[in-house]
Scaffold this motif. Structure first.
Motif, PDB file in Angstrom:
ATOM      1  N   VAL A 101      -0.784 -44.728  28.369  1.00 61.46           N
ATOM      2  CA  VAL A 101       0.166 -45.925  28.816  1.00 61.46           C
ATOM      3  C   VAL A 101       1.501 -45.109  29.238  1.00 61.46           C
ATOM      4  O   VAL A 101       2.205 -45.841  30.152  1.00 61.46           O
ATOM      5  N   TYR A 102       2.174 -44.150  28.638  1.00 61.43           N
ATOM      6  CA  TYR A 102       3.296 -43.538  29.068  1.00 61.43           C
ATOM      7  C   TYR A 102       3.206 -42.920  30.493  1.00 61.43           C
ATOM      8  O   TYR A 102       4.091 -43.440  31.181  1.00 61.43           O
ATOM      9  N   LYS A 103       2.105 -42.365  30.895  1.00 64.39           N
ATOM     10  CA  LYS A 103       2.018 -41.642  32.118  1.00 64.39           C
ATOM     11  C   LYS A 103       1.794 -42.957  33.262  1.00 64.39           C
ATOM     12  O   LYS A 103       2.514 -42.729  34.109  1.00 64.39           O
ATOM     13  N   VAL A 104       1.342 -43.885  33.034  1.00 67.31           N
ATOM     14  CA  VAL A 104       1.145 -44.942  33.973  1.00 67.31           C
ATOM     15  C   VAL A 104       2.584 -45.820  34.024  1.00 67.31           C
ATOM     16  O   VAL A 104       3.086 -45.995  35.196  1.00 67.31           O
ATOM     17  N   LEU A 105       3.272 -45.842  32.948  1.00 69.13           N
ATOM     18  CA  LEU A 105       4.540 -46.577  33.010  1.00 69.13           C
ATOM     19  C   LEU A 105       5.694 -45.756  33.463  1.00 69.13           C
ATOM     20  O   LEU A 105       6.484 -46.364  34.171  1.00 69.13           O
ATOM     21  N   TYR A 106       5.798 -44.575  33.135  1.00 66.68           N
ATOM     22  CA  TYR A 106       6.810 -43.685  33.264  1.00 66.68           C
ATOM     23  C   TYR A 106       6.869 -42.599  34.580  1.00 66.68           C
ATOM     24  O   TYR A 106       7.589 -42.098  35.019  1.00 66.68           O
ATOM     25  N   GLN A 107       5.474 -42.241  34.890  1.00 68.78           N
ATOM     26  CA  GLN A 107       5.027 -40.973  35.692  1.00 68.78           C
ATOM     27  C   GLN A 107       4.319 -41.544  36.738  1.00 68.78           C
ATOM     28  O   GLN A 107       3.809 -40.679  37.774  1.00 68.78           O
ATOM     29  N   GLY A 108       4.141 -42.732  37.025  1.00 70.65           N
ATOM     30  CA  GLY A 108       3.363 -43.361  38.337  1.00 70.65           C
ATOM     31  C   GLY A 108       1.966 -42.927  38.431  1.00 70.65           C
ATOM     32  O   GLY A 108       1.369 -42.925  39.395  1.00 70.65           O
ATOM     33  N   ALA A 109       1.160 -42.620  37.220  1.00 74.64           N
ATOM     34  CA  ALA A 109      -0.113 -42.363  37.211  1.00 74.64           C
ATOM     35  C   ALA A 109      -1.064 -43.592  37.582  1.00 74.64           C
ATOM     36  O   ALA A 109      -0.599 -44.740  37.315  1.00 74.64           O
ATOM     37  N   SER A 110      -1.967 -43.376  38.074  1.00 71.91           N
ATOM     38  CA  SER A 110      -3.108 -44.508  38.442  1.00 71.91           C
ATOM     39  C   SER A 110      -3.468 -45.021  37.166  1.00 71.91           C
ATOM     40  O   SER A 110      -4.204 -44.289  36.566  1.00 71.91           O
ATOM     41  N   PRO A 111      -3.373 -46.289  37.087  1.00 72.75           N
ATOM     42  CA  PRO A 111      -4.051 -46.981  35.773  1.00 72.75           C
ATOM     43  C   PRO A 111      -5.669 -46.758  35.817  1.00 72.75           C
ATOM     44  O   PRO A 111      -6.148 -46.288  34.763  1.00 72.75           O
ATOM     45  N   ARG A 112      -6.345 -47.002  37.229  1.00 73.58           N
ATOM     46  CA  ARG A 112      -7.659 -46.849  37.160  1.00 73.58           C
ATOM     47  C   ARG A 112      -8.157 -45.340  36.793  1.00 73.58           C
ATOM     48  O   ARG A 112      -9.042 -45.354  36.062  1.00 73.58           O
ATOM     49  N   ARG A 113      -7.474 -44.561  37.383  1.00 71.39           N
ATOM     50  CA  ARG A 113      -8.005 -43.074  37.100  1.00 71.39           C
ATOM     51  C   ARG A 113      -7.573 -42.582  35.664  1.00 71.39           C
ATOM     52  O   ARG A 113      -8.277 -41.893  35.040  1.00 71.39           O
ATOM     53  N   SER A 114      -6.310 -43.042  35.183  1.00 67.66           N
ATOM     54  CA  SER A 114      -5.825 -42.667  33.794  1.00 67.66           C
ATOM     55  C   SER A 114      -6.880 -43.244  32.906  1.00 67.66           C
ATOM     56  O   SER A 114      -7.161 -42.648  31.684  1.00 67.66           O
ATOM     57  N   MET A 115      -7.507 -44.557  33.181  1.00 62.69           N
ATOM     58  CA  MET A 115      -8.370 -45.159  32.099  1.00 62.69           C
ATOM     59  C   MET A 115      -9.928 -44.433  32.087  1.00 62.69           C
ATOM     60  O   MET A 115     -10.404 -44.084  30.961  1.00 62.69           O
ATOM     61  N   LYS A 116     -10.264 -43.777  33.361  1.00 62.02           N
ATOM     62  CA  LYS A 116     -11.278 -43.163  33.454  1.00 62.02           C
ATOM     63  C   LYS A 116     -11.078 -41.615  32.742  1.00 62.02           C
ATOM     64  O   LYS A 116     -12.308 -41.464  32.061  1.00 62.02           O
ATOM     65  N   GLU A 117     -10.067 -41.069  32.778  1.00 58.08           N
ATOM     66  CA  GLU A 117      -9.603 -39.851  32.101  1.00 58.08           C
ATOM     67  C   GLU A 117      -9.693 -40.063  30.581  1.00 58.08           C
ATOM     68  O   GLU A 117      -9.907 -39.276  29.656  1.00 58.08           O
ATOM     69  N   LEU A 118      -9.170 -41.194  30.199  1.00 61.84           N
ATOM     70  CA  LEU A 118      -9.218 -41.511  28.550  1.00 61.84           C
ATOM     71  C   LEU A 118     -10.578 -41.751  28.142  1.00 61.84           C
ATOM     72  O   LEU A 118     -10.637 -41.192  26.995  1.00 61.84           O
ATOM     73  N   ILE A 119     -11.458 -42.277  28.833  1.00 56.60           N
ATOM     74  CA  ILE A 119     -12.794 -42.712  28.149  1.00 56.60           C
ATOM     75  C   ILE A 119     -13.290 -41.617  27.224  1.00 56.60           C
ATOM     76  O   ILE A 119     -13.790 -41.814  26.026  1.00 56.60           O
ATOM     77  N   PRO A 120     -13.530 -40.455  27.647  1.00 55.67           N
ATOM     78  CA  PRO A 120     -14.305 -39.532  27.179  1.00 55.67           C
ATOM     79  C   PRO A 120     -13.453 -38.943  25.741  1.00 55.67           C
ATOM     80  O   PRO A 120     -14.110 -38.224  24.968  1.00 55.67           O
ATOM     81  N   LYS A 121     -12.381 -39.280  25.677  1.00 53.72           N
ATOM     82  CA  LYS A 121     -11.452 -38.794  24.598  1.00 53.72           C
ATOM     83  C   LYS A 121     -11.654 -39.878  23.477  1.00 53.72           C
ATOM     84  O   LYS A 121     -11.249 -39.682  22.168  1.00 53.72           O
ATOM     85  N   LEU A 122     -12.354 -41.005  23.716  1.00 58.21           N
ATOM     86  CA  LEU A 122     -12.523 -42.059  22.636  1.00 58.21           C
ATOM     87  C   LEU A 122     -13.675 -42.087  21.926  1.00 58.21           C
ATOM     88  O   LEU A 122     -14.830 -41.242  22.423  1.00 58.21           O
ATOM     89  N   ILE A 123     -13.646 -42.454  20.771  1.00 58.69           N
ATOM     90  CA  ILE A 123     -14.890 -42.273  19.842  1.00 58.69           C
ATOM     91  C   ILE A 123     -15.342 -43.634  19.517  1.00 58.69           C
ATOM     92  O   ILE A 123     -14.781 -44.588  19.287  1.00 58.69           O
TER      93      ILE A 123
END
Length: 336
Positions: free
Chosen positions: A314-336
């Motif tokens: 969330v921080y990267k999307v809000l403050y670093q201009g990260a792509s929401p779609r790409r960021s969510m895809k990168e997050l998915i493997p980190k969830l359990i």
């Protein structure tokens, strides 16, 4: 030395938004007189002429014989024993800037679920403690899954009152009592306040996911992992024998992630739908506390180094201009 709130303690509310308005409605049903600091001229005039807040919860009508509304902060604070803060955390410094009246003999209750942005990175309780010299025994919280829109309409709501002294919590609780309000009590000032701040970040994440088209199955996983991040952060930063599977912690998280009234979910939804962060913020009519919380929690976590991949996303999307779609895809493997 103990600090005890008198049973006849007079209350005042600072703020004029939806939650402040709902709180005044609750207090006015129990108190002979409630002070109310309203610095907005339109709201002040609406209350004085029609007994309503024209900008927030306009359907809620007040008996103005029981409410002392004023744009003089010092007058309002001077007439109170219990001062309830209900302004957005982003503007709290501005709201309190005119204050010259001492808070030394007051009990201050935060009803704010946010963090002071800028360079101090403090919760409201921490800020009042540090800036105004109030000991924690004179500070409390009113929190829980409690959207103002539902409270103002008499919908069943569970509130938690938090004070270091359980007797003081009980006194505060009686002032918020109503047939549709269920009260519980806690002494975990740190944990409850930080949980109420953190949940806004996870509601933003949920809004982004919904905007991107993810379904309920994934949202359940996202929220469950968010609850895990809250617990890890609290356990690492301030260990205590707390139970986080209760309404003040996980209940508040759930309602903020799922409710149509959630400002933070709405902000995330706009971003997920393709709005830039700036345009989404401009479209919001009320403050989404999660925007400021994402920056502050990341800063605070540099000391604790708790693994918080959702909050980081969330921080990267809000403050670093990260792509929401790409960021969510990168997050998915980190969830359990």
């Amino acid at each position: 030395m103990e600090y005890k709130i008198g049973k006849d303690a007079r209350c005042a509310v600072i703020g004029y938004g939806s939650w402040a308005t709902a709180i005044v409605g609750l207090l006015a049903a129990n108190e002979a007189r409630v002070g109310w600091y309203v610095r907005n001229p339109e709201v002040l005039e609406g209350l004085r002429s029609e007994g309503r807040n024209p900008r927030y919860l306009a359907d809620l009508e007040f008996d103005m014989e029981r409410i002392a509304v004023s744009d003089d902060l010092n007058e309002v604070v001077r007439g109170a024993d219990v001062v309830i803060l209900a302004a957005p955390s982003a503007y709290l410094k501005d709201f309190l800037a005119p204050l010259t009246e001492s808070l030394a003999d007051k009990f201050v209750v935060s009803a704010i679920k946010g963090i002071i942005p800028g360079d101090c990175y403090k919760t409201v309780v921490e800020y009042i403690h540090d800036e105004y010299g109030l000991p924690y025994k004179q500070l409390g919280l009113v929190t829980g899954p409690s959207h103002a829109e539902e409270v103002s309409r008499g919908k069943l709501t569970y509130l938690t009152v938090v004070c270091t002294d359980p007797e003081n919590a009980q006194v505060i609780g009686r002032k918020f009592a109503a047939p549709y309000i269920k009260l519980s009590y806690s002494t975990d000032l740190y944990g409850v306040e930080y949980a109420a701040i953190l949940k806004n970040i996870y509601a933003l994440a949920v809004g982004i996911a919904v905007g991107l088209g993810y379904g309920d199955n994934f949202l359940a996983v996202l929220i469950a992992n968010g609850a895990g991040e809250v617990k890890r952060f609290l356990d690492e930063s301030y260990p205590d024998a707390r139970e986080t599977l209760v309404s003040a912690y996980v209940g508040d998280l759930l309602v903020t992630c799922y409710s149509v009234h959630s400002r933070n979910r709405r902000l995330g939804l706009l971003i997920g739908h393709g709005c830039t962060v700036r345009s989404a913020l401009n479209e919001m009519t009320m403050v989404a506390e999660g925007y400021f919380a994402a920056d502050c929690i990341r800063h605070i976590n540099t000391r604790h180094r708790v693994e918080m991949p959702i909050a980081e996303m969330v921080y990267k999307v809000l403050y670093q201009g990260a792509s929401p779609r790409r960021s969510m895809k990168e997050l998915i493997p980190k969830l359990i």
